[in-house]
Design a protein around this motif. Sequence first.
Motif, PDB file in Angstrom:
ATOM      1  N   ARG A 116     -26.014 -20.034  -1.621  1.00 35.52           N
ATOM      2  CA  ARG A 116     -25.318 -19.052  -2.454  1.00 35.52           C
ATOM      3  C   ARG A 116     -26.047 -17.729  -2.307  1.00 35.52           C
ATOM      4  O   ARG A 116     -27.235 -17.633  -2.632  1.00 35.52           O
ATOM      5  CB  ARG A 116     -25.293 -19.496  -3.905  1.00 35.52           C
ATOM      6  CG  ARG A 116     -24.495 -20.768  -4.150  1.00 35.52           C
ATOM      7  CD  ARG A 116     -24.511 -21.147  -5.613  1.00 35.52           C
ATOM      8  NE  ARG A 116     -23.946 -20.076  -6.449  1.00 35.52           N
ATOM      9  CZ  ARG A 116     -23.980 -20.091  -7.783  1.00 35.52           C
ATOM     10  NH1 ARG A 116     -24.559 -21.094  -8.422  1.00 35.52           N
ATOM     11  NH2 ARG A 116     -23.443 -19.104  -8.459  1.00 35.52           N
ATOM     12  N   PRO A 117     -25.362 -16.690  -1.837  1.00 36.01           N
ATOM     13  CA  PRO A 117     -26.048 -15.420  -1.585  1.00 36.01           C
ATOM     14  C   PRO A 117     -26.372 -14.685  -2.881  1.00 36.01           C
ATOM     15  O   PRO A 117     -25.738 -14.921  -3.918  1.00 36.01           O
ATOM     16  CB  PRO A 117     -25.012 -14.635  -0.768  1.00 36.01           C
ATOM     17  CG  PRO A 117     -23.695 -15.157  -1.255  1.00 36.01           C
ATOM     18  CD  PRO A 117     -23.916 -16.614  -1.535  1.00 36.01           C
ATOM     19  N   PRO A 118     -27.358 -13.798  -2.860  1.00 39.26           N
ATOM     20  CA  PRO A 118     -27.645 -12.994  -4.046  1.00 39.26           C
ATOM     21  C   PRO A 118     -26.484 -12.054  -4.349  1.00 39.26           C
ATOM     22  O   PRO A 118     -25.813 -11.574  -3.432  1.00 39.26           O
ATOM     23  CB  PRO A 118     -28.907 -12.213  -3.651  1.00 39.26           C
ATOM     24  CG  PRO A 118     -28.882 -12.202  -2.152  1.00 39.26           C
ATOM     25  CD  PRO A 118     -28.252 -13.490  -1.738  1.00 39.26           C
ATOM     26  N   ARG A 119     -26.221 -11.788  -5.600  1.00 40.31           N
ATOM     27  CA  ARG A 119     -25.091 -10.957  -5.998  1.00 40.31           C
ATOM     28  C   ARG A 119     -25.339  -9.495  -5.612  1.00 40.31           C
ATOM     29  O   ARG A 119     -26.417  -8.951  -5.838  1.00 40.31           O
ATOM     30  CB  ARG A 119     -24.853 -11.060  -7.502  1.00 40.31           C
ATOM     31  CG  ARG A 119     -24.499 -12.454  -7.972  1.00 40.31           C
ATOM     32  CD  ARG A 119     -24.113 -12.472  -9.436  1.00 40.31           C
ATOM     33  NE  ARG A 119     -22.885 -11.725  -9.676  1.00 40.31           N
ATOM     34  CZ  ARG A 119     -22.280 -11.649 -10.853  1.00 40.31           C
ATOM     35  NH1 ARG A 119     -22.796 -12.277 -11.893  1.00 40.31           N
ATOM     36  NH2 ARG A 119     -21.180 -10.953 -10.991  1.00 40.31           N
ATOM     37  N   GLY A 120     -24.299  -8.892  -5.020  1.00 41.15           N
ATOM     38  CA  GLY A 120     -24.342  -7.468  -4.743  1.00 41.15           C
ATOM     39  C   GLY A 120     -25.212  -7.062  -3.575  1.00 41.15           C
ATOM     40  O   GLY A 120     -25.467  -5.871  -3.390  1.00 41.15           O
ATOM     41  N   SER A 197     -10.798  -7.731  -5.765  1.00 44.85           N
ATOM     42  CA  SER A 197     -11.554  -8.957  -5.486  1.00 44.85           C
ATOM     43  C   SER A 197     -12.923  -8.606  -4.913  1.00 44.85           C
ATOM     44  O   SER A 197     -13.214  -7.453  -4.573  1.00 44.85           O
ATOM     45  CB  SER A 197     -10.790  -9.816  -4.481  1.00 44.85           C
ATOM     46  OG  SER A 197     -10.789  -9.199  -3.202  1.00 44.85           O
ATOM     47  N   GLY A 198     -13.768  -9.631  -4.810  1.00 44.56           N
ATOM     48  CA  GLY A 198     -15.034  -9.443  -4.124  1.00 44.56           C
ATOM     49  C   GLY A 198     -14.810  -9.316  -2.627  1.00 44.56           C
ATOM     50  O   GLY A 198     -13.751  -9.664  -2.106  1.00 44.56           O
ATOM     51  N   ARG A 249      -4.321   0.465  -3.487  1.00 48.00           N
ATOM     52  CA  ARG A 249      -5.236   0.676  -4.603  1.00 48.00           C
ATOM     53  C   ARG A 249      -5.588  -0.650  -5.252  1.00 48.00           C
ATOM     54  O   ARG A 249      -4.779  -1.584  -5.297  1.00 48.00           O
ATOM     55  CB  ARG A 249      -4.609   1.610  -5.639  1.00 48.00           C
ATOM     56  CG  ARG A 249      -4.384   3.030  -5.156  1.00 48.00           C
ATOM     57  CD  ARG A 249      -3.633   3.826  -6.196  1.00 48.00           C
ATOM     58  NE  ARG A 249      -4.350   3.800  -7.481  1.00 48.00           N
ATOM     59  CZ  ARG A 249      -3.758   3.843  -8.662  1.00 48.00           C
ATOM     60  NH1 ARG A 249      -2.431   3.856  -8.733  1.00 48.00           N
ATOM     61  NH2 ARG A 249      -4.475   3.847  -9.775  1.00 48.00           N
ATOM     62  N   ALA A 250      -6.821  -0.735  -5.774  1.00 53.53           N
ATOM     63  CA  ALA A 250      -7.293  -1.961  -6.421  1.00 53.53           C
ATOM     64  C   ALA A 250      -7.891  -1.627  -7.776  1.00 53.53           C
ATOM     65  O   ALA A 250      -8.461  -0.557  -7.971  1.00 53.53           O
ATOM     66  CB  ALA A 250      -8.329  -2.655  -5.543  1.00 53.53           C
ATOM     67  N   SER A 251      -7.772  -2.574  -8.708  1.00 53.10           N
ATOM     68  CA  SER A 251      -8.246  -2.373 -10.079  1.00 53.10           C
ATOM     69  C   SER A 251      -9.135  -3.529 -10.519  1.00 53.10           C
ATOM     70  O   SER A 251      -8.711  -4.686 -10.531  1.00 53.10           O
ATOM     71  CB  SER A 251      -7.057  -2.244 -11.031  1.00 53.10           C
ATOM     72  OG  SER A 251      -7.481  -2.327 -12.382  1.00 53.10           O
ATOM     73  N   SER A 252     -10.380  -3.214 -10.916  1.00 55.55           N
ATOM     74  CA  SER A 252     -11.292  -4.230 -11.448  1.00 55.55           C
ATOM     75  C   SER A 252     -10.806  -4.729 -12.801  1.00 55.55           C
ATOM     76  O   SER A 252     -10.953  -5.912 -13.132  1.00 55.55           O
ATOM     77  CB  SER A 252     -12.701  -3.651 -11.580  1.00 55.55           C
ATOM     78  OG  SER A 252     -13.209  -3.260 -10.326  1.00 55.55           O
ATOM     79  N   GLU A 279     -16.301 -12.626  -6.857  1.00 57.04           N
ATOM     80  CA  GLU A 279     -17.656 -12.591  -6.305  1.00 57.04           C
ATOM     81  C   GLU A 279     -17.634 -12.156  -4.839  1.00 57.04           C
ATOM     82  O   GLU A 279     -16.751 -12.540  -4.081  1.00 57.04           O
ATOM     83  CB  GLU A 279     -18.313 -13.973  -6.407  1.00 57.04           C
ATOM     84  CG  GLU A 279     -18.435 -14.502  -7.826  1.00 57.04           C
ATOM     85  CD  GLU A 279     -19.446 -13.728  -8.644  1.00 57.04           C
ATOM     86  OE1 GLU A 279     -20.339 -13.095  -8.043  1.00 57.04           O
ATOM     87  OE2 GLU A 279     -19.334 -13.741  -9.886  1.00 57.04           O
ATOM     88  N   SER A 280     -18.610 -11.365  -4.461  1.00 55.71           N
ATOM     89  CA  SER A 280     -18.742 -10.957  -3.055  1.00 55.71           C
ATOM     90  C   SER A 280     -19.677 -11.908  -2.325  1.00 55.71           C
ATOM     91  O   SER A 280     -20.647 -12.412  -2.904  1.00 55.71           O
ATOM     92  CB  SER A 280     -19.295  -9.526  -2.953  1.00 55.71           C
ATOM     93  OG  SER A 280     -18.345  -8.591  -3.407  1.00 55.71           O
TER      94      SER A 280
END
Length: 308
Positions: A116-120, A197-198, A249-252, A279-280
């Motif tokens: 599992r990669p670190p976030r961000g 999305s991530g 366009r994308a919306s969080s 999640e990215s």
Amino acid sequence: MARWVVVGGTGYIGRALCRRLNSSGWRVLSVSRAPDGPVGCKHLSLQLSPGSDFSHIFQAGDRVVYAAGLASRAECERHPRQAYWLNSDCPLMLLRCAERAGAESFTYISSVKAKRPPRGRVAGEDDGVPATDVYGHSKWLGERLLLAELSNCRVNLIRSASVYGIDTGGRGSRGRAGRWLGLLGFVGNIAPLLPASGRRSFISLSDLVQAIVLLAEAQHCNRQVFIAAEPTFYDLAAIVSAIRGARVRASSRLMRLLLAAARPLRRLPIARTLLELEESELYSAARLRKALRWRAEERYCHFLRSIS
């Protein structure tokens, strides 16, 4: 001339690898439970089960690639014992047989899902923590078992990002992925705003096969782990933009709203899968580029435009 043995030679990675090697003039043995193998290659039909005899497969000088295993996360959850056998124990048994036969190299096709990669952050091979789901953990355990095994045979692992450009075996160039992308294109045409999305890493099948060949041939690489991924990352908006040929366009806020109902149910597999959308998973192939002078030639956006 060295012989290549591709275990899982009738899967989408194994078949592409066999074709590439055969077209380059190499001797290739495909091993799988299928009755027939790729055109132009010798094929050994063999069940990869605990009771099978693997001692007669290999010979001195072989370059072995393990491209078998249970790749579907849903199948791994339903059949965990089979997942651990195919992704962990079976490759270890085959490595031991290859070592006794005097094989030159053993390359294990793993997955970035092993950790599992670190976030961000963009993750390298040593970043993150071992996966806990059946698919990822079985791959991680397979890696640990192979690297811990003492052998003269060179052992290397390659973790692939999400693979695209998969051979559909004559069922058309679009297939399931094309239908899914068609749906995304339709949604992009009617929706003024998409959930943010991530971002994800991808790798084309042809670039992955090239990396596998280079790694199996690399005399200076032993007990190394490499990631194969493109340098570009994609989220849902980027995918739809590539399909439509126009920026989306994308919306969080919209993504949080859509996933609100899934959060209390995160222990359920379907809810967990939905929550992963935000999640990215970003990966770097810098070690592979430096060690083998490999570079990803294809781009996911070009592939999307070609089939949309």
